[in-house]
Scaffold this motif. Sequence first.
Motif, PDB file in Angstrom:
ATOM      1  N   LEU A   1       0.834  -1.210   0.000  1.00  0.00           N
ATOM      2  CA  LEU A   1       0.000   0.000   0.000  1.00  0.00           C
ATOM      3  C   LEU A   1       0.865   1.256   0.000  1.00  0.00           C
ATOM      4  N   LEU A   2       1.909   1.259   0.819  1.00  0.00           N
ATOM      5  CA  LEU A   2       2.780   2.425   0.891  1.00  0.00           C
ATOM      6  C   LEU A   2       3.480   2.662  -0.445  1.00  0.00           C
ATOM      7  N   THR A   3       3.904   1.581  -1.094  1.00  0.00           N
ATOM      8  CA  THR A   3       4.550   1.711  -2.403  1.00  0.00           C
ATOM      9  C   THR A   3       3.610   2.345  -3.409  1.00  0.00           C
ATOM     10  N   CYS A   4       2.353   1.911  -3.439  1.00  0.00           N
ATOM     11  CA  CYS A   4       1.374   2.459  -4.386  1.00  0.00           C
ATOM     12  C   CYS A   4       1.024   3.907  -4.042  1.00  0.00           C
ATOM     13  N   LEU A   5       0.894   4.200  -2.767  1.00  0.00           N
ATOM     14  CA  LEU A   5       0.582   5.572  -2.357  1.00  0.00           C
ATOM     15  C   LEU A   5       1.729   6.528  -2.667  1.00  0.00           C
ATOM     16  N   SER A   6       2.929   5.999  -2.808  1.00  0.00           N
ATOM     17  CA  SER A   6       4.093   6.832  -3.095  1.00  0.00           C
ATOM     18  C   SER A   6       4.297   7.072  -4.586  1.00  0.00           C
ATOM     19  N   GLN A   7       3.493   6.404  -5.417  1.00  0.00           N
ATOM     20  CA  GLN A   7       3.575   6.597  -6.867  1.00  0.00           C
ATOM     21  C   GLN A   7       2.524   7.622  -7.281  1.00  0.00           C
ATOM     22  N   LYS A   8       2.983   8.756  -7.813  1.00  0.00           N
ATOM     23  CA  LYS A   8       2.070   9.869  -8.080  1.00  0.00           C
ATOM     24  C   LYS A   8       0.986   9.529  -9.101  1.00  0.00           C
ATOM     25  N   ASP A   9       1.265   8.574 -10.006  1.00  0.00           N
ATOM     26  CA  ASP A   9       0.283   8.261 -11.046  1.00  0.00           C
ATOM     27  C   ASP A   9      -0.876   7.422 -10.536  1.00  0.00           C
ATOM     28  N   VAL A  10      -0.717   6.767  -9.387  1.00  0.00           N
ATOM     29  CA  VAL A  10      -1.773   5.865  -8.912  1.00  0.00           C
ATOM     30  C   VAL A  10      -2.258   6.197  -7.508  1.00  0.00           C
ATOM     31  N   CYS A  11      -1.610   7.138  -6.830  1.00  0.00           N
ATOM     32  CA  CYS A  11      -1.977   7.383  -5.430  1.00  0.00           C
ATOM     33  C   CYS A  11      -3.436   7.840  -5.300  1.00  0.00           C
ATOM     34  N   SER A  12      -3.922   8.627  -6.255  1.00  0.00           N
ATOM     35  CA  SER A  12      -5.306   9.107  -6.164  1.00  0.00           C
ATOM     36  C   SER A  12      -6.291   7.946  -6.255  1.00  0.00           C
ATOM     37  N   LEU A  13      -5.953   6.936  -7.059  1.00  0.00           N
ATOM     38  CA  LEU A  13      -6.813   5.755  -7.185  1.00  0.00           C
ATOM     39  C   LEU A  13      -6.904   5.011  -5.863  1.00  0.00           C
ATOM     40  N   TRP A  14      -5.765   4.852  -5.181  1.00  0.00           N
ATOM     41  CA  TRP A  14      -5.768   4.158  -3.898  1.00  0.00           C
ATOM     42  C   TRP A  14      -6.434   4.980  -2.807  1.00  0.00           C
ATOM     43  N   LEU A  15      -6.264   6.294  -2.858  1.00  0.00           N
ATOM     44  CA  LEU A  15      -6.945   7.156  -1.877  1.00  0.00           C
ATOM     45  C   LEU A  15      -8.455   7.034  -2.011  1.00  0.00           C
ATOM     46  N   GLN A  16      -8.939   6.971  -3.232  1.00  0.00           N
ATOM     47  CA  GLN A  16     -10.379   6.825  -3.453  1.00  0.00           C
ATOM     48  C   GLN A  16     -10.890   5.510  -2.869  1.00  0.00           C
ATOM     49  N   ARG A  17     -10.143   4.442  -3.086  1.00  0.00           N
ATOM     50  CA  ARG A  17     -10.544   3.140  -2.534  1.00  0.00           C
ATOM     51  C   ARG A  17     -10.571   3.170  -1.008  1.00  0.00           C
ATOM     52  N   ILE A  18      -9.555   3.786  -0.429  1.00  0.00           N
ATOM     53  CA  ILE A  18      -9.456   3.814   1.036  1.00  0.00           C
ATOM     54  C   ILE A  18     -10.570   4.668   1.633  1.00  0.00           C
ATOM     55  N   ARG A  19     -10.928   5.770   0.970  1.00  0.00           N
ATOM     56  CA  ARG A  19     -12.042   6.596   1.456  1.00  0.00           C
ATOM     57  C   ARG A  19     -13.339   5.796   1.479  1.00  0.00           C
ATOM     58  N   GLN A  20     -13.526   4.964   0.460  1.00  0.00           N
ATOM     59  CA  GLN A  20     -14.771   4.208   0.341  1.00  0.00           C
ATOM     60  C   GLN A  20     -14.804   3.003   1.277  1.00  0.00           C
ATOM     61  N   LYS A  21     -13.641   2.538   1.700  1.00  0.00           N
ATOM     62  CA  LYS A  21     -13.563   1.353   2.560  1.00  0.00           C
ATOM     63  C   LYS A  21     -13.322   1.809   3.997  1.00  0.00           C
ATOM     64  N   THR A  22     -14.384   2.004   4.746  1.00  0.00           N
ATOM     65  CA  THR A  22     -14.252   2.548   6.105  1.00  0.00           C
ATOM     66  C   THR A  22     -13.540   1.599   7.054  1.00  0.00           C
ATOM     67  N   SER A  23     -13.501   0.314   6.716  1.00  0.00           N
ATOM     68  CA  SER A  23     -12.835  -0.643   7.602  1.00  0.00           C
ATOM     69  C   SER A  23     -11.324  -0.437   7.634  1.00  0.00           C
ATOM     70  N   VAL A  24     -10.777   0.282   6.650  1.00  0.00           N
ATOM     71  CA  VAL A  24      -9.332   0.519   6.634  1.00  0.00           C
ATOM     72  C   VAL A  24      -8.909   1.253   7.901  1.00  0.00           C
ATOM     73  N   GLN A  25      -9.665   2.274   8.284  1.00  0.00           N
ATOM     74  CA  GLN A  25      -9.310   3.028   9.484  1.00  0.00           C
ATOM     75  C   GLN A  25      -9.331   2.141  10.728  1.00  0.00           C
ATOM     76  N   SER A  26     -10.393   1.390  10.911  1.00  0.00           N
ATOM     77  CA  SER A  26     -10.498   0.574  12.127  1.00  0.00           C
ATOM     78  C   SER A  26      -9.426  -0.519  12.148  1.00  0.00           C
ATOM     79  N   ASN A  27      -9.112  -1.077  10.989  1.00  0.00           N
ATOM     80  CA  ASN A  27      -8.078  -2.115  10.946  1.00  0.00           C
ATOM     81  C   ASN A  27      -6.697  -1.552  11.269  1.00  0.00           C
ATOM     82  N   LEU A  28      -6.370  -0.396  10.703  1.00  0.00           N
ATOM     83  CA  LEU A  28      -5.082   0.224  10.992  1.00  0.00           C
ATOM     84  C   LEU A  28      -5.004   0.656  12.456  1.00  0.00           C
TER      85      LEU A  28
END
Length: 497
Positions: A178-205
């Motif tokens: 996840l960190l590798t993908c978030l660090s790539q400027k061409d795809v980070c927005s795609l992963w941010l969108q997924r994480i916003r939509q998946k509320t369980s990410v916060q509770s799991n982290l």
Amino acid sequence: MDSSVDDIQEMEKERSSSPAAQSPVMDRNPSPPPQTADGERDEDVDAIGDTVYSKHWLFSTLTRLIHMVSEHSEEESEGQMQLRDDDEEDLCRVWDMAMDMDVAGFLQEFKTTDILLGVIAKSRSPRLTEICVGILGNIACFPDTCLTLSQNEDLGAVLLLLLADTDPPTLLETSRLLLTCLSQKDVCSLWLQRIRQKTSVQSNLCFIMCSSTNIDLLEKVGEVVDKLFDLDEELMKSWITAQPSEEEDGDDCESRLDVASCLLEAAKQLRPESPNGLEVYLHALQLLTTIDEGIQCFAAPGGPGKAVLDFVCEMVCKDLCQPNDLPVVLQEQKSILVQSFSVLQALYRCQDQWPSKSDTSLPLVATILRVLQYHSDSKEDGTNKEEGTKDEQLQILAEIAAEFLADICSQIPKDTVADLVKKGVLTEKTCHTAAGSLLPNFKASFQHLQMMLSETDPQLADVWTLFPLQRSCSKTICISTGSHTHTHTHTDITLSL
């Protein structure tokens, strides 16, 4: 998934039936390996890119992996799948190979992402899942392959679900990917969108941060959270204001602790063993103090503000900046001190809204003066200059420390000032340092501390009072008139304080 299996089997069939694979009885010396039309030998064709890695070996390994998982699934066994040593060794070799750009590109072209995704979905072996995610993490290290990998929606969904896994090595590799993908400027927005939509990410982290004792995992999860906060302020706001679900078990760690408290728990775990990891968590806490929602969380009477203040204050005063530390120690700690002072200053301003204040003025003033003294000394002897350039980080630290000192001195009580004098924190030298830092930008704080000194130690108060005059006398204005130069001190000019 099935088409990928067929592709592998078909290519293996073609390779096994090729003339080069035959072993006829020969009555003469063997001929050199056959060449292709462009002069390449078969072993060159079998190599992946410019590497010495074999396509044939890679195909066979992946084929064996698919068969291994399929056979275990058909057995309908509920127990964990055990990897044979030779299978694990070969898969780990693929994991290492994927660090090469040519191999990563070949694996992506061969749709290995879909194969590994299918294996992860069926895997009942934590070690196998870890290796598969690790291979994907290495493939994602290169921009082109990361882009293709990130566009796989099924993979994105599975990886976010893996954050709820109970296996620390798998969680570590998932966080790394996840960190590798978030660090790539061409795809980070795609992963941010997924994480916003998946509320369980916060509770799991949050659950990982507040319950794990695995140092490597805590470090990597902290980097993920810090990167998320740094990239997306709106996401940070939503996480800091999120309320625990009433449906969750009240004994669960993630239902009781907010994100700030979870960051604190992880920082406590990392404090004795990982200074670098601790700095990451301090930066995440600092980011929370830059938004109104974060300040409101810390200022709340029942919030985590006081606990965070007490922890960071103890860490700074006992671990990072002790009285007998050599200057080189402060120089090495300046980065984490910048994060720490920023957090402390923000939380110090929240104390009026807490039921009880933290008694931190004495150690904090001593530490701040130590930092300011070091900055002053380094300016005089030039130790903060390297190849003629200014140490900007040290300058930032000095500015934050001066502003923080002003906040403390604006309301510092007489008893605290008396203790500072008694313990040798406020001396003639440190008074000069403090006064030099407070003037000319923080005159109100300068005057309040002067008043407290006059009631506790008149002799030091005299030194304090004389400082503005001494400071002005040290500066001169040279006025040229014709061939003569007249020098006037600042005492010739009205001094307004």
